[in-house]
Motif scaffolding. Sequence first.
Motif, PDB file in Angstrom:
ATOM      1  N   THR A 182      21.242   5.975  29.519  1.00  0.00           N
ATOM      2  CA  THR A 182      20.700   7.328  29.672  1.00  0.00           C
ATOM      3  C   THR A 182      21.441   8.337  28.793  1.00  0.00           C
TER       4      THR A 182
ATOM      5  N   ALA B  88      17.338   4.658  35.730  1.00  0.00           N
ATOM      6  CA  ALA B  88      18.354   5.506  36.370  1.00  0.00           C
ATOM      7  C   ALA B  88      18.391   5.338  37.874  1.00  0.00           C
TER       8      ALA B  88
ATOM      9  N   ILE C 286      24.352   9.280  37.329  1.00  0.00           N
ATOM     10  CA  ILE C 286      23.585   8.031  37.352  1.00  0.00           C
ATOM     11  C   ILE C 286      24.524   6.823  37.412  1.00  0.00           C
TER      12      ILE C 286
ATOM     13  N   SER D 196      24.115  11.878  33.367  1.00  0.00           N
ATOM     14  CA  SER D 196      24.402  10.471  33.078  1.00  0.00           C
ATOM     15  C   SER D 196      25.595   9.985  33.898  1.00  0.00           C
TER      16      SER D 196
ATOM     17  N   SER E  60      19.600  11.116  42.670  1.00  0.00           N
ATOM     18  CA  SER E  60      18.218  10.929  42.223  1.00  0.00           C
ATOM     19  C   SER E  60      17.382  12.161  42.556  1.00  0.00           C
TER      20      SER E  60
ATOM     21  N   ALA F  51      21.605   5.524  40.520  1.00  0.00           N
ATOM     22  CA  ALA F  51      22.182   6.751  41.084  1.00  0.00           C
ATOM     23  C   ALA F  51      21.992   6.781  42.598  1.00  0.00           C
TER      24      ALA F  51
END
Length: 476
Positions: free
Chosen positions: A137, A206, A121, A118, A214, A209
């Motif tokens: 997230t 997300a 992200i 998280s 990712s 990121a």
Amino acid sequence: MISKHTQFETTLNIITKIQWLLFIGMLSYLLINYPNIPEWHYGNVLRINGFTLLIWTVVTFFSALISSYGKNYLKGFKYHSKFIALSLGFTLSIMVFVMANHIGGLIVFWMLMGFFMSKLIGINASWGEAKEALKYTLKYFLTGSLFLSIGLILLAFYTKEITLNGIISKVNEIPYYITLISGLCIITAAIIQSAIYPFHRWLLSAMTAPTPASALMHAGFVNGSGILLTLLSPILFASNTLIILFIIGGLTAVIAQFTKLLQVNVKQKLACSTIAQMGFMIMQCGLGFFNAAVVHLILHGFYKAYLFLSSGENIAHSKPQNQSNITIKPLQIIVVLLYSAVGTFLFGYLTGKGIHLNSGLFLTLIVAITVGQVTYNIVKEPSLSVFQKTVLPPVLFISGMVAYALMYNGVTTLMSDMPLVAVPLSVSPIEITFGIIFLIGFFIMKLGIYRNHPWIYAKLLNISQPNKKTVLMYKS
């Protein structure tokens, strides 16, 4: 005087080299000691076996790869050093989680995996959408950790054991309603992390990121549920909850493939693809083939890391294309069906799956669909000659099947110390019914029938949207 930038570059190079050395060391150890990998224990807290080393090898490879890629991609990025620290923390949390035998370690490091992810992200703290994505997230990851904690603590309370080995040894002595509750909690924790419907929206949200983060997320984090379910497979068998994994995994695989077709953003398209692949992985667990699920998560990790790290190049070399309806001549139909049958037979012969009347039949069904799809794409390619269209399909699927079989058998051997690796289930009416639904959904998708029904299109589009606060809500 050496500048701070030069010091950072030097430190980064050292960290990257250490990561590559760790990967090389892990891989060399596996190859030298294969197939007899010694097992090591540190009291009742930690254990290292073939499965542990396999996951470590994969994790260190992806960590080193993304670190190398990020050296140039993130050069000048304000939070580059923070990204490196979080990536290392995430990598270490996975490695400790896999070797943890104490339920406290399992819970803490499962939670840390979500925490570090998280933070990756939402790493750009000055970006409002990234902040919202971090909070959104993290809420999902903490919820998953809570369910896992409830499931494991409940088992520990009734068995008076605090280690995974101890709980598994007494799983048949636990009242069924306790194993059922624990099994459902473990499944919930797993499907949240793998972004299985209805918990898929966190992955779609997300996208704030950086691309390397990712890649790490899609190659390493979402796959973690396959590791969790493999470690806790005896509890799933004892609670008779595998059918739940089979159904929700299959539904997710079909729905996510639909939604992938509607996306125009390359990262959202890749996210839908990941959700679909996680559906397939969960479905394999539900069929009792945890070794196949582990192979799937490894192959998906390589594939998705490549797609994310090369996504910029794909954008530069792609152009919009019109949707085309499937048209196929009778002779082409025969070729597709023939090659699908041959590919399926070869798959069953090399892996031993699907040659008996059990849940392995569903895996061969997926193989038949995959081989048929590849063959169709080749026979419909106008730039290929008749000879090429005849020769290419068997060359591709034979080489692919052999490579898969080698990996499948190798992973199965490395997992020999695990309690349950591959336990095919008897075929039930529920599974047969769902298999038919799965096939119908596949053909509806491939034939483009959904495009003729606006309400289906709108529904699929709506469920494949990220959380609204993570998209263009904080314009500066």
